[in-house]
Design a protein around this motif. Structure first.
Motif, PDB file in Angstrom:
ATOM      1  N   ARG B  32       0.817  -1.220   0.000  1.00  0.00           N
ATOM      2  CA  ARG B  32       0.000   0.000   0.000  1.00  0.00           C
ATOM      3  C   ARG B  32       0.846   1.264   0.000  1.00  0.00           C
ATOM      4  O   ARG B  32       0.328   2.365  -0.216  1.00  0.00           O
ATOM      5  N   PHE B 136       6.159   3.716   9.924  1.00  0.00           N
ATOM      6  CA  PHE B 136       5.524   4.185  11.163  1.00  0.00           C
ATOM      7  C   PHE B 136       4.042   4.480  10.875  1.00  0.00           C
ATOM      8  O   PHE B 136       3.132   3.971  11.564  1.00  0.00           O
ATOM      9  N   ALA B 137       3.796   5.276   9.844  1.00  0.00           N
ATOM     10  CA  ALA B 137       2.422   5.643   9.487  1.00  0.00           C
ATOM     11  C   ALA B 137       1.611   4.404   9.122  1.00  0.00           C
ATOM     12  O   ALA B 137       0.447   4.271   9.511  1.00  0.00           O
ATOM     13  N   LEU B 138       2.244   3.497   8.393  1.00  0.00           N
ATOM     14  CA  LEU B 138       1.551   2.281   7.960  1.00  0.00           C
ATOM     15  C   LEU B 138       1.163   1.411   9.157  1.00  0.00           C
ATOM     16  O   LEU B 138       0.087   0.792   9.164  1.00  0.00           O
ATOM     17  N   VAL B 140       0.430   2.431  12.220  1.00  0.00           N
ATOM     18  CA  VAL B 140      -0.724   3.044  12.886  1.00  0.00           C
ATOM     19  C   VAL B 140      -1.981   2.807  12.059  1.00  0.00           C
ATOM     20  O   VAL B 140      -3.035   2.426  12.587  1.00  0.00           O
ATOM     21  N   GLU B 141      -1.878   2.976  10.748  1.00  0.00           N
ATOM     22  CA  GLU B 141      -3.040   2.804   9.874  1.00  0.00           C
ATOM     23  C   GLU B 141      -3.530   1.345   9.882  1.00  0.00           C
ATOM     24  O   GLU B 141      -4.732   1.093   9.932  1.00  0.00           O
ATOM     25  N   ALA B 144      -5.324   0.839  13.175  1.00  0.00           N
ATOM     26  CA  ALA B 144      -6.547   1.650  13.289  1.00  0.00           C
ATOM     27  C   ALA B 144      -7.636   1.133  12.352  1.00  0.00           C
ATOM     28  O   ALA B 144      -8.823   1.162  12.682  1.00  0.00           O
ATOM     29  N   ASP B 145      -7.229   0.641  11.169  1.00  0.00           N
ATOM     30  CA  ASP B 145      -8.198   0.203  10.162  1.00  0.00           C
ATOM     31  C   ASP B 145      -8.460  -1.300  10.195  1.00  0.00           C
ATOM     32  O   ASP B 145      -9.060  -1.839   9.263  1.00  0.00           O
ATOM     33  N   VAL B 155      -4.581   0.746  19.343  1.00  0.00           N
ATOM     34  CA  VAL B 155      -3.819   1.939  18.936  1.00  0.00           C
ATOM     35  C   VAL B 155      -3.280   2.667  20.162  1.00  0.00           C
ATOM     36  O   VAL B 155      -2.131   3.129  20.170  1.00  0.00           O
ATOM     37  N   ARG B 156      -4.090   2.759  21.215  1.00  0.00           N
ATOM     38  CA  ARG B 156      -3.598   3.403  22.445  1.00  0.00           C
ATOM     39  C   ARG B 156      -2.388   2.651  23.000  1.00  0.00           C
ATOM     40  O   ARG B 156      -1.406   3.255  23.440  1.00  0.00           O
TER      41      ARG B 156
END
Lengths: 353, 353
Positions: B32, B136-138, B140-141, B144-145, B155-156
């Protein structure tokens, strides 16, 4: 002092109200970091000098206008929520904005930012990487731990933005190595897509997060996020104009700074793609193999204007500003907050022109 | 082929089962990304060479043992959930692990990783910063998703870990500039705290995330996360031993690599703080002002052993391994999964010794 939200407030008053609301939570968040990245974060936010000495006077903390945090607060209000709903989102957006400036300056090799050394220049590359990571993590934590019932949706909204930001930065870095002409040249459309990811995404996120945290329905979130994205692209177009024709006294950058570095920005790409005599002379100048000196940069700026690059960029900015207004008009919103947003729009885009 | 989870499986079988379960989702997540950071991420994960050519053969993708992802899967099962519950968490943890190696190599100036150039060495510092940010962003995503009903809590959990990681890296970087003796010297206790943040946090997160995604009660999440943290600190102690006495053929690093670089690791700090004649001779060697050559590094290793640094580190590793076992015994868990975790523990810590 916090002013009430009224349609009569001026743009600086609106920005100050939002900044005053968000600042305590932003300060508190940064204090949760390890003292070393916290010092670098405070430097980066304009709160302190290298070494940690606080910046004295009333200007402290007003580094940048706080456009993003204001947009989050105003969009929460526009979606029928309270300004307080939006604070964690506004903090997260400011932290992500600071993170991205910090890491982008490393990637782009930019040695100055807002007339001071960039963080990597002042503290070293490794510590600057670390501080960016710390701000990124803090943004996610601030939002995830906000206690807002919509924090899960807010984190999802932020996570998508982060991936867009990285995509935009990847596109921008890859533009550097591509030629000015031929089938491999960067088209104005590709530049628009990059700006949408790199600048549009964060303003879209700022706006959308306010609506998400206010518990707005999906259509409202989408309309506000879309307005933010258009504003972001308009913002970038104006930045590109300032990078060529901006007053160094105001921008804090040398005159023609983007041209000297042969940066592929919208005005240049639009001029090159126009393919007239001025465009061809411009390409010859850009591909001469040397960095542009004063005379060459001034000549390039003239040729870009002659080839229509300046007017095309102004049109681009106006078009996106208009689209932002259209998006705001596409769903029912609280009129006072929309009034504030509309007051901000021209102020943000017409700045320093 | 996916083997059933049984207490009779060997450690390599358990790791392979978890890897096979997680790999498709991990591959899909990396796809992605924008193609450029995706290529660098695949290189970093051991899936491809510089330039993107896939690593041939059955070894592809088994870069590292996949300890973290296995821990997430097994802890979900231990907490009464299914392995599938844990997949998004396992992917996030592997992505964060890869992100942290990538950025740490920049900060530490490490030019090799697993007998290949590090990402910044192969692709440049800017692109390596970008790829770390993308991973890093991936992470979290992905979490979250994930669609898991517990993704908000997950996520927390991850966000807190990210801040610990940054804190640990800040502490580690600051150790470099501190003296070997005197009031400013790094104590073994400070080192233990750093290792808890830097290595313990991610294994604790790996374990805790499995439990969170399985919907376990807080006491179970805490016990498993604690076990993971102890395992992480034990792991770090073993790494420190290998950095001095490890076989270069197995570690992929030069013999005495940590000593040559005067790295402040637990064995050295424990030896220095012992304050006997061997410790004093060691300090003289470490503070001579030169990087250690072959002879000096060998002599330093002998002095560390003589001053008790090696045995203190082994004791530290054993203590944390025992504490990990105690944590696993402190709450009711599914016996088969606990059997698998207990099978892994000695395998992970006794590796390559």
């Amino acid at each position: 002092m916090t002013l009430p939200a009224t349609a009569q407030a001026t743009a600086p008053q609106i920005l100050a109200r939002c900044r005053d609301l968000v600042r305590p939570a932003l300060t508190q968040a940064v204090r949760r970091l390890h003292p070393w990245p916290a010092e670098m974060a405070a430097f980066s936010l304009g709160w302190s000098e290298v070494g940690g000495r606080p910046v004295p006077g009333p200007g402290a903390g007003s580094h940048g206008k706080g456009v993003r945090q204001a947009l989050t607060v105003l969009c929460a209000e526009a979606a029928g929520g309270s300004a307080e709903d939006a604070v964690a989102g506004a903090v997260a957006v400011e932290l992500i904005h600071t993170f991205s400036l910090l890491h982008d300056d490393i990637m782009d090799g930019d040695e100055t930012r807002r007339q001071r050394p960039s963080v990597w220049k002042a503290y070293g590359t490794g510590p600057a990487v670390l501080t960016g990571d710390a701000l990124f993590a803090l943004a996610v934590e601030t939002l995830a731990d906000s206690g807002n019932v919509h924090s899960g949706a807010a984190v999802r909204h932020l996570a998508g933005t982060l991936n867009d930001l990285v995509r935009g930065q990847a596109e921008d870095l890859l533009f550097e190595a591509r030629p000015w002409t031929g089938p491999e040249a960067v088209s104005p459309q590709e530049y628009r897509s990059m700006a949408g990811h790199k600048t549009g995404a964060l303003l879209g996120c700022a706006a959308g997060l306010g609506a998400v945290l206010a518990g707005a329905p999906a259509a409202t979130v989408d309309a506000l996020a879309r307005a933010g994205r258009h504003l972001g692209v308009a913002f970038q177009a104006v930045d590109d104009l300032l990078g060529i024709w901006g007053d160094p006294q105001v921008t804090g950058k040398p005159v023609h700074s983007d041209l000297r570095r042969l940066k592929k920005t919208y005005p240049v790409l639009a001029a090159v793609s126009a393919d007239g005599p001025a465009a061809r002379r411009l390409v010859a100048l850009l591909t001469s193999g040397d960095p542009l000196d004063d005379t060459a940069a001034r000549r390039a700026a003239e040729l870009i204007e002659e080839a229509g690059g300046r007017s095309a960029t102004l049109a681009e900015a106006r078009h996106h500003l208009e689209s932002a207004r259209d998006s705001l008009g596409s769903v029912p919103l609280a009129p006072a907050a929309v009034g504030d947003i509309l007051t901000l729009l021209p102020f943000l885009v017409d700045r320093r022109m």
